[in-house]
Scaffold this motif. Structure first.
Motif, PDB file in Angstrom:
ATOM      1  N   ALA A  39      39.810  32.716  34.709  1.00  9.75           N
ATOM      2  CA  ALA A  39      39.080  32.883  35.826  1.00  9.75           C
ATOM      3  C   ALA A  39      38.725  34.460  35.827  1.00  9.75           C
ATOM      4  O   ALA A  39      37.871  35.198  36.062  1.00  9.75           O
ATOM      5  N   THR A  40      40.042  35.239  35.376  1.00  9.64           N
ATOM      6  CA  THR A  40      39.885  36.782  35.321  1.00  9.64           C
ATOM      7  C   THR A  40      39.829  37.285  33.996  1.00  9.64           C
ATOM      8  O   THR A  40      39.864  38.582  33.685  1.00  9.64           O
ATOM      9  N   TYR A  41      39.003  36.451  33.012  1.00  3.92           N
ATOM     10  CA  TYR A  41      38.940  36.932  31.770  1.00  3.92           C
ATOM     11  C   TYR A  41      37.693  38.084  31.748  1.00  3.92           C
ATOM     12  O   TYR A  41      36.860  37.984  32.305  1.00  3.92           O
ATOM     13  N   LYS A  42      37.890  39.146  30.908  1.00  7.06           N
ATOM     14  CA  LYS A  42      36.942  40.347  30.989  1.00  7.06           C
ATOM     15  C   LYS A  42      36.849  40.690  29.486  1.00  7.06           C
ATOM     16  O   LYS A  42      37.759  40.585  28.682  1.00  7.06           O
ATOM     17  N   PRO A  43      35.917  41.512  29.135  1.00  4.89           N
ATOM     18  CA  PRO A  43      35.834  42.044  27.669  1.00  4.89           C
ATOM     19  C   PRO A  43      37.180  42.780  27.323  1.00  4.89           C
ATOM     20  O   PRO A  43      37.567  43.442  28.248  1.00  4.89           O
ATOM     21  N   SER A  44      37.274  42.744  26.020  1.00  2.00           N
ATOM     22  CA  SER A  44      38.675  43.381  26.048  1.00  2.00           C
ATOM     23  C   SER A  44      38.380  45.150  26.022  1.00  2.00           C
ATOM     24  O   SER A  44      39.461  45.786  26.175  1.00  2.00           O
ATOM     25  N   ASN A  45      37.379  45.618  25.617  1.00  6.52           N
ATOM     26  CA  ASN A  45      37.188  47.054  25.878  1.00  6.52           C
ATOM     27  C   ASN A  45      36.055  47.348  26.982  1.00  6.52           C
ATOM     28  O   ASN A  45      34.843  47.426  26.470  1.00  6.52           O
ATOM     29  N   VAL A  46      36.047  47.448  27.937  1.00  4.86           N
ATOM     30  CA  VAL A  46      35.290  47.852  29.237  1.00  4.86           C
ATOM     31  C   VAL A  46      34.592  49.202  28.964  1.00  4.86           C
ATOM     32  O   VAL A  46      33.770  49.453  29.869  1.00  4.86           O
ATOM     33  N   ASN A  47      35.395  50.046  28.253  1.00  2.00           N
ATOM     34  CA  ASN A  47      34.628  51.424  28.245  1.00  2.00           C
ATOM     35  C   ASN A  47      33.805  51.474  27.059  1.00  2.00           C
ATOM     36  O   ASN A  47      33.115  52.851  26.910  1.00  2.00           O
ATOM     37  N   ASP A  48      33.294  50.512  26.396  1.00  2.00           N
ATOM     38  CA  ASP A  48      32.565  50.629  25.079  1.00  2.00           C
ATOM     39  C   ASP A  48      31.444  49.499  25.442  1.00  2.00           C
ATOM     40  O   ASP A  48      31.501  48.374  25.218  1.00  2.00           O
ATOM     41  N   LEU A  49      30.174  50.086  25.602  1.00  2.00           N
ATOM     42  CA  LEU A  49      29.097  49.149  26.124  1.00  2.00           C
ATOM     43  C   LEU A  49      28.714  48.204  24.645  1.00  2.00           C
ATOM     44  O   LEU A  49      28.313  47.246  24.988  1.00  2.00           O
ATOM     45  N   LYS A  88      35.058  46.319  36.845  1.00  2.00           N
ATOM     46  CA  LYS A  88      35.476  46.339  35.450  1.00  2.00           C
ATOM     47  C   LYS A  88      35.260  45.056  34.744  1.00  2.00           C
ATOM     48  O   LYS A  88      35.765  44.735  33.852  1.00  2.00           O
ATOM     49  N   PHE A  89      33.965  44.414  35.136  1.00  2.00           N
ATOM     50  CA  PHE A  89      33.662  43.513  34.237  1.00  2.00           C
ATOM     51  C   PHE A  89      34.564  41.952  34.765  1.00  2.00           C
ATOM     52  O   PHE A  89      34.523  41.174  33.834  1.00  2.00           O
ATOM     53  N   ASN A  90      35.241  41.944  35.687  1.00  2.00           N
ATOM     54  CA  ASN A  90      36.104  40.932  36.130  1.00  2.00           C
ATOM     55  C   ASN A  90      35.260  39.968  37.159  1.00  2.00           C
ATOM     56  O   ASN A  90      34.957  40.556  38.311  1.00  2.00           O
ATOM     57  N   ARG A  91      35.074  38.831  36.799  1.00  2.00           N
ATOM     58  CA  ARG A  91      33.959  37.931  37.420  1.00  2.00           C
ATOM     59  C   ARG A  91      34.445  37.394  38.642  1.00  2.00           C
ATOM     60  O   ARG A  91      33.837  37.135  39.543  1.00  2.00           O
ATOM     61  N   TYR A 101      31.118  40.009  39.528  1.00  2.00           N
ATOM     62  CA  TYR A 101      30.812  41.032  38.571  1.00  2.00           C
ATOM     63  C   TYR A 101      30.148  42.462  39.601  1.00  2.00           C
ATOM     64  O   TYR A 101      30.404  43.485  39.259  1.00  2.00           O
ATOM     65  N   ALA A 102      29.334  42.029  40.335  1.00  2.00           N
ATOM     66  CA  ALA A 102      28.586  43.095  41.207  1.00  2.00           C
ATOM     67  C   ALA A 102      29.102  43.312  42.364  1.00  2.00           C
ATOM     68  O   ALA A 102      28.802  44.485  43.138  1.00  2.00           O
ATOM     69  N   GLN A 103      30.275  42.771  42.930  1.00  2.00           N
ATOM     70  CA  GLN A 103      30.756  42.985  44.266  1.00  2.00           C
ATOM     71  C   GLN A 103      29.899  42.978  45.212  1.00  2.00           C
ATOM     72  O   GLN A 103      30.051  43.991  46.278  1.00  2.00           O
ATOM     73  N   ALA A 104      29.022  42.037  45.111  1.00  2.00           N
ATOM     74  CA  ALA A 104      28.094  41.706  46.101  1.00  2.00           C
ATOM     75  C   ALA A 104      28.462  41.233  47.280  1.00  2.00           C
ATOM     76  O   ALA A 104      29.175  40.323  47.268  1.00  2.00           O
ATOM     77  N   ARG A 117      27.463  34.644  41.923  1.00  2.00           N
ATOM     78  CA  ARG A 117      28.168  36.216  41.946  1.00  2.00           C
ATOM     79  C   ARG A 117      29.100  36.356  40.728  1.00  2.00           C
ATOM     80  O   ARG A 117      29.342  37.348  40.462  1.00  2.00           O
ATOM     81  N   ASP A 118      29.655  35.232  40.363  1.00  2.00           N
ATOM     82  CA  ASP A 118      30.592  35.160  39.132  1.00  2.00           C
ATOM     83  C   ASP A 118      29.871  34.872  37.789  1.00  2.00           C
ATOM     84  O   ASP A 118      30.573  34.617  36.755  1.00  2.00           O
ATOM     85  N   GLU A 119      28.526  34.925  37.732  1.00  2.00           N
ATOM     86  CA  GLU A 119      27.830  34.533  36.488  1.00  2.00           C
ATOM     87  C   GLU A 119      27.385  35.934  36.266  1.00  2.00           C
ATOM     88  O   GLU A 119      26.507  36.578  37.063  1.00  2.00           O
ATOM     89  N   PHE A 120      27.486  36.594  34.994  1.00  2.00           N
ATOM     90  CA  PHE A 120      26.866  37.597  34.596  1.00  2.00           C
ATOM     91  C   PHE A 120      25.361  37.611  34.696  1.00  2.00           C
ATOM     92  O   PHE A 120      25.005  38.857  34.939  1.00  2.00           O
ATOM     93  N   ASP A 121      24.781  36.667  34.214  1.00  2.00           N
ATOM     94  CA  ASP A 121      23.586  36.937  33.994  1.00  2.00           C
ATOM     95  C   ASP A 121      22.875  37.097  35.478  1.00  2.00           C
ATOM     96  O   ASP A 121      21.763  37.853  35.822  1.00  2.00           O
ATOM     97  N   ASP A 122      23.334  36.254  36.521  1.00  2.00           N
ATOM     98  CA  ASP A 122      22.970  36.523  38.008  1.00  2.00           C
ATOM     99  C   ASP A 122      23.317  37.943  38.434  1.00  2.00           C
ATOM    100  O   ASP A 122      22.490  38.550  39.233  1.00  2.00           O
TER     101      ASP A 122
END
Length: 200
Positions: A19-29, A65-68, A92-95, A114-119
């Protein structure tokens, strides 16, 4: 009995980590877009709304920080009685729920979550497009776009951010992040484009 408890704890732990998985390096696009296979969604949002993907991703970085599944921290009375969260921002967008509903009605994207990156990236693209349309903010201006994103269109128009020195500092961070993401994107764009073409 102990075995059952251990199984339940293991499953709970696994579900929690997913549920809290996010990219390993959020500072590198480059790492974010290649590791998560999010590049095509980010490109689609950029093409539809005109806001550069590095601006959109800089806003998302600041918000979650890309935490869904992230939400605002719980507030407590006397340090131990929960009294609720300051807002219903989520994902992701804290909408906010109300803004998300406006987005859905505006775009017809009825199944958006809101917890889907595409959306979420599509939402940020839409929001920044509206900020450009309503307020005249350049889609390339990450600082002003973030201020409008945080304060809302009405708040930005009234200049509510001017009395919030902490928010102005945060918006400068978003600007710097956007510029850094843009530099990184220039470096890895050929590889990202090749990866997309490789699917066809």
């Amino acid at each position: 009995m102990i075995k059952k408890v251990l199984i339940i704890l293991t499953i709970t732990s696994l579900l929690s980590s997913c549920a809290t998985y996010k990219p390993s390096n959020v500072n590198d696009l480059c790492s974010i877009l290649s590791e998560e296979d999010w590049y095509e969604s980010a490109l689609d949002s950029q093409e539809e709304w005109g806001t550069p993907l590095h601006v959109q991703l800089a806003i998302m970085h600041q918000e979650s920080k890309f935490n869904r599944t992230i939400r605002p921290d719980m507030e407590w009375f006397l340090g131990f009685i929960p009294i609720g969260r300051p807002s219903d921002a989520y994902g992701y967008a804290q909408a906010l729920e109300s803004t998300w509903e406006t987005y859905i009605r505006s775009t017809g994207n009825w199944n958006a979550k809101r917890d889907e990156f595409d959306d979420a990236i599509h939402f940020i693209g839409w929001y920044t497009f509206q900020s450009h349309k309503k307020l005249g903010i350049s889609k390339w201006d990450a600082k002003a776009q973030y201020l409008a994103y945080h304060e809302g269109w009405g708040g930005y128009k009234r200049g509510t951010y001017r009395s919030k020195s902490w928010l102005l500092r945060v918006s400068e961070k978003v600007k710097r992040r956007s510029l850094e993401y843009a530099r990184q994107y220039k470096r890895c764009r050929p590889q990202l484009d090749d990866n997309i073409r490789g699917w066809f």
